[in-house]
Design a protein around this motif. Structure first.
Motif, PDB file in Angstrom:
ATOM      1  N   PRO A 206       0.830  -1.208   0.000  1.00 36.63           N
ATOM      2  CA  PRO A 206       0.000   0.000   0.000  1.00 36.63           C
ATOM      3  C   PRO A 206       0.868   1.263   0.000  1.00 36.63           C
ATOM      4  CG  PRO A 206      -0.708  -1.550   1.704  1.00 36.63           C
ATOM      5  CD  PRO A 206       0.630  -2.009   1.221  1.00 36.63           C
ATOM      6  N   LEU A 207       0.416   2.257  -0.738  1.00 34.58           N
ATOM      7  CA  LEU A 207       1.087   3.543  -0.786  1.00 34.58           C
ATOM      8  C   LEU A 207       0.089   4.628  -0.413  1.00 34.58           C
ATOM      9  CD1 LEU A 207       2.948   3.140  -4.213  1.00 34.58           C
ATOM     10  CD2 LEU A 207       3.905   2.769  -1.928  1.00 34.58           C
ATOM     11  N   LEU A 208       0.602   5.803  -0.083  1.00 37.58           N
ATOM     12  CA  LEU A 208      -0.276   6.940   0.193  1.00 37.58           C
ATOM     13  C   LEU A 208      -0.638   7.624  -1.119  1.00 37.58           C
ATOM     14  CD1 LEU A 208       1.458   8.261   3.403  1.00 37.58           C
ATOM     15  CD2 LEU A 208      -0.860   7.348   3.238  1.00 37.58           C
ATOM     16  N   PHE A 209      -1.927   7.748  -1.368  1.00 33.07           N
ATOM     17  CA  PHE A 209      -2.437   8.296  -2.624  1.00 33.07           C
ATOM     18  C   PHE A 209      -3.623   9.199  -2.309  1.00 33.07           C
ATOM     19  CE2 PHE A 209      -4.907   8.240  -6.577  1.00 33.07           C
ATOM     20  CZ  PHE A 209      -3.906   8.456  -7.520  1.00 33.07           C
ATOM     21  N   ASP A 265     -10.214  13.904 -13.457  1.00 31.70           N
ATOM     22  CA  ASP A 265      -9.915  13.963 -12.024  1.00 31.70           C
ATOM     23  C   ASP A 265      -8.766  13.023 -11.661  1.00 31.70           C
ATOM     24  OD1 ASP A 265     -11.992  15.725 -11.903  1.00 31.70           O
ATOM     25  OD2 ASP A 265     -13.328  14.456 -10.712  1.00 31.70           O
ATOM     26  N   HIS A 266      -8.750  11.828 -12.259  1.00 33.68           N
ATOM     27  CA  HIS A 266      -7.686  10.868 -11.916  1.00 33.68           C
ATOM     28  C   HIS A 266      -6.317  11.370 -12.374  1.00 33.68           C
ATOM     29  CE1 HIS A 266      -6.953   9.149 -15.957  1.00 33.68           C
ATOM     30  NE2 HIS A 266      -8.249   9.319 -16.157  1.00 33.68           N
ATOM     31  N   ALA A 273      -0.103  13.198  -6.511  1.00 30.30           N
ATOM     32  CA  ALA A 273       0.693  12.113  -5.928  1.00 30.30           C
ATOM     33  C   ALA A 273       2.160  12.233  -6.326  1.00 30.30           C
ATOM     34  CB  ALA A 273       0.133  10.764  -6.373  1.00 30.30           C
ATOM     35  N   ARG A 274       2.418  12.617  -7.566  1.00 28.40           N
ATOM     36  CA  ARG A 274       3.794  12.753  -8.038  1.00 28.40           C
ATOM     37  C   ARG A 274       4.544  13.838  -7.277  1.00 28.40           C
ATOM     38  NH1 ARG A 274       2.813  13.638 -13.102  1.00 28.40           N
ATOM     39  NH2 ARG A 274       3.363  15.838 -13.277  1.00 28.40           N
ATOM     40  N   HIS A 275       3.858  14.927  -6.959  1.00 26.09           N
ATOM     41  CA  HIS A 275       4.521  16.053  -6.299  1.00 26.09           C
ATOM     42  C   HIS A 275       4.587  15.903  -4.782  1.00 26.09           C
ATOM     43  CE1 HIS A 275       5.316  19.124  -9.434  1.00 26.09           C
ATOM     44  NE2 HIS A 275       4.448  18.399 -10.114  1.00 26.09           N
ATOM     45  N   LEU A 276       3.579  15.272  -4.185  1.00 23.83           N
ATOM     46  CA  LEU A 276       3.502  15.227  -2.728  1.00 23.83           C
ATOM     47  C   LEU A 276       3.762  13.850  -2.131  1.00 23.83           C
ATOM     48  CD1 LEU A 276       0.345  17.462  -2.073  1.00 23.83           C
ATOM     49  CD2 LEU A 276       2.707  18.154  -2.516  1.00 23.83           C
TER      50      LEU A 276
END
Length: 364
Positions: A206-209, A265-266, A273-276
């Motif tokens: 799992p990742l943070l998204f 939206d996705h 997600a790429r930046h943060l």
């Protein structure tokens, strides 16, 4: 439903691939629903499967994922904003307007209706002046005004100035009761995102998204004709007004249709997600990345908008056209404007640096 939740043993096995710190960070924002028991249990198991005490109040990491940090703390917004005018409208600053005011925890975007340009009117002046008057009304009030009252007061003052034009408008404000108030008239949009655990396809880790907590809806009379305020005598439709409970770490993305006509939206979620994502995972401050995030969103929207003749490009604007029996492919070139707001609390302020005070705007 094409998939079912994995059993507890699978959740535990996946959790062992995460570091204990990442799991504790993620679990600190987990709620109390039935499904959350699995994540809390997984978080209490170390990298090798040892059972650990539940994560308590003595957290030392600097993240924005825990709702616990909000208790007794006043929430605030850290802002970033970006605006790229249509290439043919750069000389007059485009037709979009925006503001983001840290002191009043409020923001707004507006999109001047381009049709007024056929009459020799600069719709950008109308859009930016409306936002300026709304902000003045917010700042002049000693109490927390309802955004509907703010828009009404701003509109009345604007019409009294006899300025010609028309615009869509979206206003937002972080309220004292930890809700985000959003008022929308037209086809600008707002997405409220919250970092949460998500397992990518083909992975057990799992990742943070950023998941979507709230998404506004367009208001249109018919395709590409949004609800709007104007200097003419046409009746004004009622704007949508909602309030959404927020917590530390939530991210609001408010943008004009130049962004949401070209980006799904996705795609916005993926850019966020790429930046943060790295900051979320490491516990590093998030605010230094907000301006880069804002610029990436408007640049990507304009990049797609420039591909107006590429028939293999599918955009939200194209899908909207097809839903009404119209044929359209490719990007839609327009002004692209976005305001990013990160929900912070006084208790986490030191980790994100000094509280922001600068007003962001393009009124002048």
């Amino acid at each position: 439903i094409s998939s079912v939740s994995r059993p507890l043993h699978a959740m535990v096995a996946a959790a062992r691939h995460l570091t204990a710190r990442h799991l504790r960070k993620a679990a600190s924002g987990i709620g109390r629903g039935p499904g959350d028991r699995y994540l809390r249990l997984a978080a209490s198991i170390g990298c090798r499967g040892e059972r650990r005490a539940p994560w308590g109040a003595s957290r030392t990491f600097s993240d924005f994922i825990s709702a616990q940090a909000d208790e007794g703390a006043r929430l605030r917004l850290a802002f970033a904003a970006a605006c790229l005018p249509h290439p043919d409208k750069v000389d007059r600053g485009g037709e979009d307007g925006y503001f983001a005011c840290p002191s009043s925890r409020s923001f707004g975007v507006a999109d001047g209706v381009g049709g007024w340009a056929d009459n020799g009117v600069d719709p950008g002046l109308f859009a930016r002046r409306l936002l300026q008057l709304c902000l003045e009304r917010i700042e002049d009030s000693k109490s927390e005004l309802d955004l509907q009252e703010v828009l009404l007061a701003g509109t009345e003052k604007l019409l009294s100035e006899k300025l010609e034009g028309g615009t869509t408008v979206m206003l937002g404000r972080l309220c004292e009761d930890s809700t985000m108030a959003i008022l929308n008239l037209g086809d600008s949009g707002a997405i409220l995102l919250r970092p949460a655990l998500r397992t990518p396809p083909g992975s057990d880790q799992p990742l943070l998204f950023p998941r979507v907590v709230f998404r506004s809806s367009d208001q249109t009379h018919y395709f590409n004709c949004p609800y709007q305020l104007g200097s003419g005598s046409a009746p004004v439709e009622a704007p949508d007004f909602v309030r959404v409970r927020v917590r530390t770490g939530d991210l609001v993305v408010a943008a004009t249709d130049g962004v949401f006509d070209n980006l799904f939206d996705h795609q916005v979620q993926a850019i966020v997600a790429r930046h943060l994502g790295r900051a979320w995972s490491s516990g590093a401050p998030v605010t230094p990345h907000l301006q880069g995030l804002a610029m990436s969103i408007v640049k990507q929207a304009q990049r797609i908008g420039l591909q107006e003749d590429h028939k293999d490009i599918i955009t939200p604007f194209a899908l909207s056209a097809h839903s009404e029996g119209l044929s359209f492919r490719g990007g839609k070139l327009d002004d692209t404007t976005v305001v990013i707001g990160l929900v912070c609390s006084d208790k986490t302020g030191a980790e994100e640096g000094e509280e922001q005070t600068e007003l962001l705007q393009n009124f002048k």
